[in-house]
Design a protein around this motif. Structure first.
Motif, short mmCIF file in Angstrom:
data_model
loop_
_atom_site.label_atom_id
_atom_site.label_comp_id
_atom_site.label_asym_id
_atom_site.label_seq_id
_atom_site.Cartn_x
_atom_site.Cartn_y
_atom_site.Cartn_z
N ASP A 51 1.17 -1.10 -0.25
CA ASP A 51 -0.26 0.00 0.13
C ASP A 51 0.41 1.26 0.52
O ASP A 51 0.19 2.56 -0.32
CB ASP A 51 -0.62 0.31 1.13
N SER A 106 0.71 10.21 -6.26
CA SER A 106 0.50 9.56 -5.61
C SER A 106 0.93 9.30 -4.07
O SER A 106 0.60 9.41 -2.98
CB SER A 106 1.39 7.20 -5.63
N SER A 123 -4.76 7.18 6.60
CA SER A 123 -5.27 8.20 5.68
C SER A 123 -5.64 7.67 4.49
O SER A 123 -6.28 6.78 3.92
CB SER A 123 -4.99 9.04 6.07
N LEU A 124 -3.94 6.87 3.90
CA LEU A 124 -3.85 6.09 2.48
C LEU A 124 -4.46 4.51 2.31
O LEU A 124 -4.84 4.38 1.17
CB LEU A 124 -2.40 5.34 2.84
N VAL A 125 -4.97 4.39 3.47
CA VAL A 125 -5.44 2.74 3.38
C VAL A 125 -6.87 2.93 3.76
O VAL A 125 -7.70 2.23 3.76
CB VAL A 125 -5.28 1.39 4.57
N SER A 126 -7.30 4.30 4.38
CA SER A 126 -8.95 4.30 4.58
C SER A 126 -10.02 4.68 3.52
O SER A 126 -9.56 5.11 2.72
CB SER A 126 -9.05 5.05 5.87
N LYS A 129 -9.16 7.69 1.62
CA LYS A 129 -8.37 8.85 0.48
C LYS A 129 -7.66 9.08 -0.21
O LYS A 129 -7.40 9.96 -0.45
CB LYS A 129 -7.32 6.66 0.36
N SER A 130 -9.04 8.74 -1.22
CA SER A 130 -9.43 10.50 -1.82
C SER A 130 -8.66 11.46 -1.78
O SER A 130 -8.61 12.61 -2.16
CB SER A 130 -10.48 10.13 -3.11
N LEU A 133 -5.40 12.59 -0.40
CA LEU A 133 -4.97 12.54 -1.55
C LEU A 133 -4.97 14.52 -2.22
O LEU A 133 -4.23 14.96 -2.12
CB LEU A 133 -4.64 11.83 -2.30
#
Length: 188
Positions: A51, A106, A123-126, A129-130, A133
């Motif tokens: 991830d 990314s 936050s990146l795997v929640s 995420k979008s 980012l």
């Protein structure tokens, strides 16, 4: 998370702490160790499809490896977030390499502490995420590098303190003699 200390750097205490914190919070961590060349990171990424990637550097001279990694990721259209940490770097450095030659879509994230790294990873795997980012990209687009601070010493107060000269101890009595010297003196 694929994690490692960048090539040329033998320091891994911070990386090991990140590994422990991430594992204790349910993440699988592929620890590549220290002095990890770019190719070894790429091989592990292809193998496990993580991830995110975690890059660590303690030395200023080795932190350049982080920039090389981001440049490679950008050129090869890699689609993986990059978390960067270590004493050699700061947010200015990471933001600069994230923005140079077009924002790395990314994300390249400066993680000042292992807990900041964990929060970023969460936050990146929640489901958010979008949104996370998008907010990061807006921040990077608007980011301007802070110029180096120059201190004008002409306005600093002048010191009236005179330097202290250490006292010289006085010579008192005769020099200390060893017993063997005293015996020889008595024999004479």
């Amino acid at each position: 998370l694929v994690l490692g200390t960048v090539y040329g750097d033998v320091h891994d205490i911070g990386k090991n702490l990140v590994k422990t914190i991430f594992q204790n919070n349910g993440y699988t961590v592929y620890d590549l160790g220290k002095q990890v060349p770019l190719q070894k990171f790429l091989e592990k990424i292809d193998e496990v499809k993580p991830d995110a990637i975690g890059l660590s550097a303690l030395l200023v001279s080795t932190s350049k490896q982080m920039q090389y990694f981001v440049e490679h990721a950008r050129k090869t259209n890699m689609n993986i977030p990059i978390l960067c940490g270590g004493a050699a770097i700061n947010s200015n450095y990471i933001n600069r390499i994230a923005k140079e030659d077009g924002i790395y879509q990314s994300g390249v994230f400066y993680c000042n502490t292992m807990f900041e790294g964990l929060k970023t990873m969460d936050s990146l795997v929640s489901n958010e995420k979008s949104k996370f980012l998008t907010q990061w990209k807006e921040k990077i687009e608007n980011w301007k590098e802070r110029p180096a601070t120059i201190i004008d010493t002409s306005n600093l107060p002048k010191s009236n303190i005179t330097p202290v000269i250490p006292p010289i101890p006085p010579i008192v009595g005769e020099p200390i003699r060893l017993k063997s010297e005293q015996i020889k003196m008595n024999e004479v």
